[in-house]
Write a protein that holds these residues in place. Structure first.
Motif, PDB file in Angstrom:
ATOM      1  N   MET A   1     -14.518 -30.274  17.689  1.00 30.08           N
ATOM      2  CA  MET A   1     -13.757 -29.599  18.737  1.00 30.08           C
ATOM      3  C   MET A   1     -13.962 -28.079  18.646  1.00 30.08           C
ATOM      4  O   MET A   1     -14.252 -27.543  17.572  1.00 30.08           O
ATOM      5  CB  MET A   1     -12.279 -29.930  18.630  1.00 30.08           C
ATOM      6  N   ILE A   2     -13.760 -27.407  19.783  1.00 32.04           N
ATOM      7  CA  ILE A   2     -13.886 -25.956  19.843  1.00 32.04           C
ATOM      8  C   ILE A   2     -12.501 -25.353  19.955  1.00 32.04           C
ATOM      9  O   ILE A   2     -11.736 -25.688  20.869  1.00 32.04           O
ATOM     10  CB  ILE A   2     -14.732 -25.531  21.061  1.00 32.04           C
ATOM     11  N   ASP A   3     -12.148 -24.474  19.034  1.00 27.27           N
ATOM     12  CA  ASP A   3     -10.884 -23.758  19.124  1.00 27.27           C
ATOM     13  C   ASP A   3     -10.968 -22.755  20.281  1.00 27.27           C
ATOM     14  O   ASP A   3     -11.882 -21.923  20.324  1.00 27.27           O
ATOM     15  CB  ASP A   3     -10.579 -23.017  17.820  1.00 27.27           C
ATOM     16  N   ALA A   4     -10.034 -22.854  21.202  1.00 29.03           N
ATOM     17  CA  ALA A   4     -10.053 -22.004  22.389  1.00 29.03           C
ATOM     18  C   ALA A   4      -8.693 -21.346  22.574  1.00 29.03           C
ATOM     19  O   ALA A   4      -7.680 -21.795  22.033  1.00 29.03           O
ATOM     20  CB  ALA A   4     -10.418 -22.825  23.629  1.00 29.03           C
ATOM     21  N   ARG A   5      -8.687 -20.289  23.327  1.00 28.27           N
ATOM     22  CA  ARG A   5      -7.434 -19.632  23.684  1.00 28.27           C
ATOM     23  C   ARG A   5      -7.550 -19.126  25.116  1.00 28.27           C
ATOM     24  O   ARG A   5      -8.630 -18.801  25.605  1.00 28.27           O
ATOM     25  CB  ARG A   5      -7.121 -18.486  22.730  1.00 28.27           C
ATOM     26  N   GLY A   6      -6.414 -19.097  25.769  1.00 21.57           N
ATOM     27  CA  GLY A   6      -6.373 -18.642  27.149  1.00 21.57           C
ATOM     28  C   GLY A   6      -4.942 -18.301  27.517  1.00 21.57           C
ATOM     29  O   GLY A   6      -4.081 -18.141  26.653  1.00 21.57           O
ATOM     30  N   TYR A   7      -4.702 -18.191  28.816  1.00 21.48           N
ATOM     31  CA  TYR A   7      -3.349 -17.961  29.321  1.00 21.48           C
ATOM     32  C   TYR A   7      -2.958 -19.141  30.188  1.00 21.48           C
ATOM     33  O   TYR A   7      -3.749 -19.587  31.042  1.00 21.48           O
ATOM     34  CB  TYR A   7      -3.273 -16.665  30.110  1.00 21.48           C
ATOM     35  N   SER A   8      -1.747 -19.641  29.979  1.00 20.46           N
ATOM     36  CA  SER A   8      -1.303 -20.825  30.713  1.00 20.46           C
ATOM     37  C   SER A   8       0.117 -20.644  31.219  1.00 20.46           C
ATOM     38  O   SER A   8       0.881 -19.821  30.716  1.00 20.46           O
ATOM     39  CB  SER A   8      -1.362 -22.066  29.812  1.00 20.46           C
ATOM     40  N   ALA A   9       0.442 -21.471  32.228  1.00 26.50           N
ATOM     41  CA  ALA A   9       1.818 -21.614  32.693  1.00 26.50           C
ATOM     42  C   ALA A   9       2.362 -22.906  32.106  1.00 26.50           C
ATOM     43  O   ALA A   9       1.713 -23.953  32.190  1.00 26.50           O
ATOM     44  CB  ALA A   9       1.875 -21.657  34.209  1.00 26.50           C
ATOM     45  N   ALA A  10       3.558 -22.848  31.498  1.00 33.68           N
ATOM     46  CA  ALA A  10       4.163 -24.031  30.894  1.00 33.68           C
ATOM     47  C   ALA A  10       4.883 -24.888  31.919  1.00 33.68           C
ATOM     48  O   ALA A  10       5.026 -26.097  31.752  1.00 33.68           O
ATOM     49  CB  ALA A  10       5.137 -23.620  29.793  1.00 33.68           C
ATOM     50  N   ASP A  11       5.340 -24.240  32.995  1.00 36.60           N
ATOM     51  CA  ASP A  11       6.007 -24.960  34.083  1.00 36.60           C
ATOM     52  C   ASP A  11       5.986 -24.067  35.311  1.00 36.60           C
ATOM     53  O   ASP A  11       5.451 -22.952  35.271  1.00 36.60           O
ATOM     54  CB  ASP A  11       7.439 -25.352  33.699  1.00 36.60           C
ATOM     55  N   ALA A  12       6.581 -24.523  36.400  1.00 34.60           N
ATOM     56  CA  ALA A  12       6.489 -23.807  37.667  1.00 34.60           C
ATOM     57  C   ALA A  12       7.206 -22.466  37.654  1.00 34.60           C
ATOM     58  O   ALA A  12       6.874 -21.578  38.447  1.00 34.60           O
ATOM     59  CB  ALA A  12       7.051 -24.681  38.789  1.00 34.60           C
ATOM     60  N   GLN A  13       8.190 -22.310  36.766  1.00 37.92           N
ATOM     61  CA  GLN A  13       8.969 -21.070  36.736  1.00 37.92           C
ATOM     62  C   GLN A  13       8.476 -20.076  35.687  1.00 37.92           C
ATOM     63  O   GLN A  13       8.839 -18.899  35.723  1.00 37.92           O
ATOM     64  CB  GLN A  13      10.448 -21.385  36.448  1.00 37.92           C
ATOM     65  N   SER A  14       7.665 -20.510  34.765  1.00 34.67           N
ATOM     66  CA  SER A  14       7.301 -19.646  33.642  1.00 34.67           C
ATOM     67  C   SER A  14       6.202 -18.661  34.004  1.00 34.67           C
ATOM     68  O   SER A  14       5.381 -18.911  34.892  1.00 34.67           O
ATOM     69  CB  SER A  14       6.847 -20.498  32.450  1.00 34.67           C
ATOM     70  N   ARG A  15       6.196 -17.544  33.315  1.00 34.54           N
ATOM     71  CA  ARG A  15       5.106 -16.582  33.423  1.00 34.54           C
ATOM     72  C   ARG A  15       3.959 -17.074  32.557  1.00 34.54           C
ATOM     73  O   ARG A  15       4.166 -17.826  31.579  1.00 34.54           O
ATOM     74  CB  ARG A  15       5.569 -15.205  32.944  1.00 34.54           C
ATOM     75  N   LEU A  16       2.742 -16.668  32.875  1.00 35.58           N
ATOM     76  CA  LEU A  16       1.600 -17.070  32.060  1.00 35.58           C
ATOM     77  C   LEU A  16       1.646 -16.344  30.722  1.00 35.58           C
ATOM     78  O   LEU A  16       1.998 -15.165  30.656  1.00 35.58           O
ATOM     79  CB  LEU A  16       0.289 -16.764  32.779  1.00 35.58           C
ATOM     80  N   SER A  17       1.261 -17.058  29.662  1.00 38.12           N
ATOM     81  CA  SER A  17       1.281 -16.469  28.328  1.00 38.12           C
ATOM     82  C   SER A  17       0.170 -17.080  27.486  1.00 38.12           C
ATOM     83  O   SER A  17      -0.464 -18.067  27.877  1.00 38.12           O
ATOM     84  CB  SER A  17       2.640 -16.691  27.661  1.00 38.12           C
ATOM     85  N   LEU A  18      -0.053 -16.491  26.314  1.00 41.65           N
ATOM     86  CA  LEU A  18      -1.127 -16.926  25.431  1.00 41.65           C
ATOM     87  C   LEU A  18      -0.962 -18.396  25.056  1.00 41.65           C
ATOM     88  O   LEU A  18       0.130 -18.849  24.715  1.00 41.65           O
ATOM     89  CB  LEU A  18      -1.143 -16.060  24.170  1.00 41.65           C
ATOM     90  N   PHE A  19      -2.083 -19.125  25.097  1.00 39.76           N
ATOM     91  CA  PHE A  19      -2.069 -20.574  24.871  1.00 39.76           C
ATOM     92  C   PHE A  19      -3.290 -20.937  24.042  1.00 39.76           C
ATOM     93  O   PHE A  19      -4.426 -20.603  24.399  1.00 39.76           O
ATOM     94  CB  PHE A  19      -2.114 -21.288  26.232  1.00 39.76           C
ATOM     95  N   ARG A  20      -3.068 -21.604  22.933  1.00 39.19           N
ATOM     96  CA  ARG A  20      -4.160 -22.069  22.085  1.00 39.19           C
ATOM     97  C   ARG A  20      -4.374 -23.555  22.319  1.00 39.19           C
ATOM     98  O   ARG A  20      -3.407 -24.326  22.398  1.00 39.19           O
ATOM     99  CB  ARG A  20      -3.845 -21.800  20.616  1.00 39.19           C
ATOM    100  N   PHE A  21      -5.638 -23.948  22.437  1.00 34.07           N
ATOM    101  CA  PHE A  21      -5.941 -25.352  22.699  1.00 34.07           C
ATOM    102  C   PHE A  21      -7.332 -25.665  22.171  1.00 34.07           C
ATOM    103  O   PHE A  21      -8.016 -24.791  21.636  1.00 34.07           O
ATOM    104  CB  PHE A  21      -5.836 -25.656  24.200  1.00 34.07           C
ATOM    105  N   GLU A  22      -7.759 -26.902  22.325  1.00 36.09           N
ATOM    106  CA  GLU A  22      -9.083 -27.311  21.870  1.00 36.09           C
ATOM    107  C   GLU A  22      -9.895 -27.833  23.044  1.00 36.09           C
ATOM    108  O   GLU A  22      -9.372 -28.540  23.920  1.00 36.09           O
ATOM    109  CB  GLU A  22      -8.968 -28.408  20.806  1.00 36.09           C
ATOM    110  N   ARG A  23     -11.152 -27.457  23.075  1.00 42.24           N
ATOM    111  CA  ARG A  23     -12.096 -28.026  24.047  1.00 42.24           C
ATOM    112  C   ARG A  23     -13.029 -28.966  23.298  1.00 42.24           C
ATOM    113  O   ARG A  23     -13.372 -28.727  22.137  1.00 42.24           O
ATOM    114  CB  ARG A  23     -12.915 -26.934  24.733  1.00 42.24           C
ATOM    115  N   GLU A  24     -13.453 -30.007  23.986  1.00 45.59           N
ATOM    116  CA  GLU A  24     -14.418 -30.922  23.389  1.00 45.59           C
ATOM    117  C   GLU A  24     -15.774 -30.239  23.242  1.00 45.59           C
ATOM    118  O   GLU A  24     -16.181 -29.444  24.103  1.00 45.59           O
ATOM    119  CB  GLU A  24     -14.571 -32.167  24.260  1.00 45.59           C
TER     120      GLU A  24
END
Length: 365
Positions: A1-24
């Motif tokens: 897996m590739i360690d990735a980071r980006g900005y995401s919205a957690a729900d419809a009301q939230s502001r975008l913020s730093l998000f760590r995730f994995e890409r295949e």
């Protein structure tokens, strides 16, 4: 897996913020891309805020992606390490239906339609009805990130004549409007109207002018009349009834780029007999059309979606050849929420583009 980071919205009301995730990791036909720039489309806002009622969270937007190839699969032939490439609105399709085999993947009729660069398949409900999602995933994470992995078939080549930050919005705003202008045969000497003068309208006006058309843009603000004059096209205020009456039956083609529900009836009257108004910006149900204005002049009101891969590559080459591109304002990733607010207010000329190198700054914020 590739360690990735980006900005995401957690729900419809939230502001975008730093998000760590994995890409295949990429497979034999995949290209791994280090993202340099990503455009900010009004669709990103609609999706992040669940205004289309289909958002899968967490949502990492971004479908105007430009970057450098950092790895290629063993069977990749179209792209090489270090190439400057782009990824637009889709990263896969069923590849077997009639539209897909006719090089119109953007109208894929497979069970899940095409796979969007973020938010997953365009028809996510099919998993519930068939028990299977053909892509093996419910979500996809987009270009507001440091890295993305995409099948080489869905990766575009960025011409050397285009700056990467300028090329990014062409992958959606440019491609979407180009596809409609091309399909309806806009050509030299025709009169073309552009309703709305934001990210899509800017590119529609520039592309139609480069095709040799006489272009008029319709806008709500007097400030954008000055922008139109700067681009060398005519500007008309949408609420100027007298000006609209003078343009009755004057246009060979009109494209509406407004990104939300709006009334197209005032512009239908501006079409010549047998001509078309294409809605290319809004996906919501529209206000009813007065069919008397349509039928008495054999006019048409139509719609057009994003562009095919072939049309997207063609518009990139067209823009490079004619030295045209969007006016962009480059921002830091950390400024995305303020940018969303400004887009909603119409306070951008004409496209925000995120410098993804700024993402590393979030490590200490």
């Amino acid at each position: 897996m590739i360690d990735a980071r980006g900005y995401s919205a957690a729900d419809a009301q939230s502001r975008l913020s730093l998000f760590r995730f994995e890409r295949e990791e990429g497979g034999p036909h995949d290209v791994t891309i280090d993202v340099l720039y990503c455009g900010v489309c009004h669709s990103d806002i609609h999706q992040a805020r669940n205004e289309w009622k289909n958002t899968v969270y967490p949502c990492v937007p971004g479908h105007e992606v430009v970057g450098r190839v950092s790895a290629v699969g063993a069977n990749v032939t179209r792209h090489a390490l270090g190439d400057l490439v782009g990824v637009g609105c889709m990263i896969d399709s069923c590849r077997s239906c009639e539209p897909c085999t006719s090089a119109e993947e953007n109208y894929c009729e497979g069970p899940n339609s095409w796979l969007a660069t973020y938010n997953g398949p365009m028809v996510p409900t099919s998993k519930a009805t068939t028990g299977e999602n053909m892509y093996g995933r419910d979500n996809s994470y987009g270009g507001y990130s440091n890295v993305i992995v995409v099948s080489e078939k869905f990766v575009l080549s960025i011409p050397a004549a285009l700056k990467p930050e300028v090329a990014a919005p062409i992958l959606c705003a440019g491609a979407t409007t180009f596809s409609a202008l091309k399909y309806w045969g806009v050509s030299k000497g025709q009169r073309v109207g552009v309703v709305g003068f934001g990210g899509l309208g800017d590119m529609a006006a520039k592309l139609a002018k480069a095709m040799g058309a006489d272009v008029t843009v319709f806008t709500r603000t007097s400030e954008k009349l000055q922008e139109a004059a700067r681009f060398g096209v005519t500007g008309v205020l949408e609420h100027d009834t007298a000006a609209l009456q003078k343009l009755s039956s004057a246009f060979d083609f009109i494209i509406s780029t407004v990104p939300e529900r709006h009334d197209v009836n005032p512009f239908v009257k501006l079409l010549k007999r047998g001509s078309t108004l294409c809605v290319a910006g809004a996906l919501e149900p529209m206000s009813p059309v007065n069919n008397q204005d349509v039928a008495f002049h054999r006019r048409s009101v139509a719609g057009s979606l994003i562009a095919s891969l072939a049309d997207t590559q063609e518009v990139l080459e067209f823009c490079a050849e004619h030295a045209i591109g969007p006016d962009v304002e480059v921002i830091r990733m950390q400024d995305i929420n303020a940018a969303y607010d400004r887009v909603t207010r119409g306070d951008v000329r004409f496209r925000f583009v995120i410098d993804m190198s700024s993402l590393t700054e979030s490590e200490i914020e």
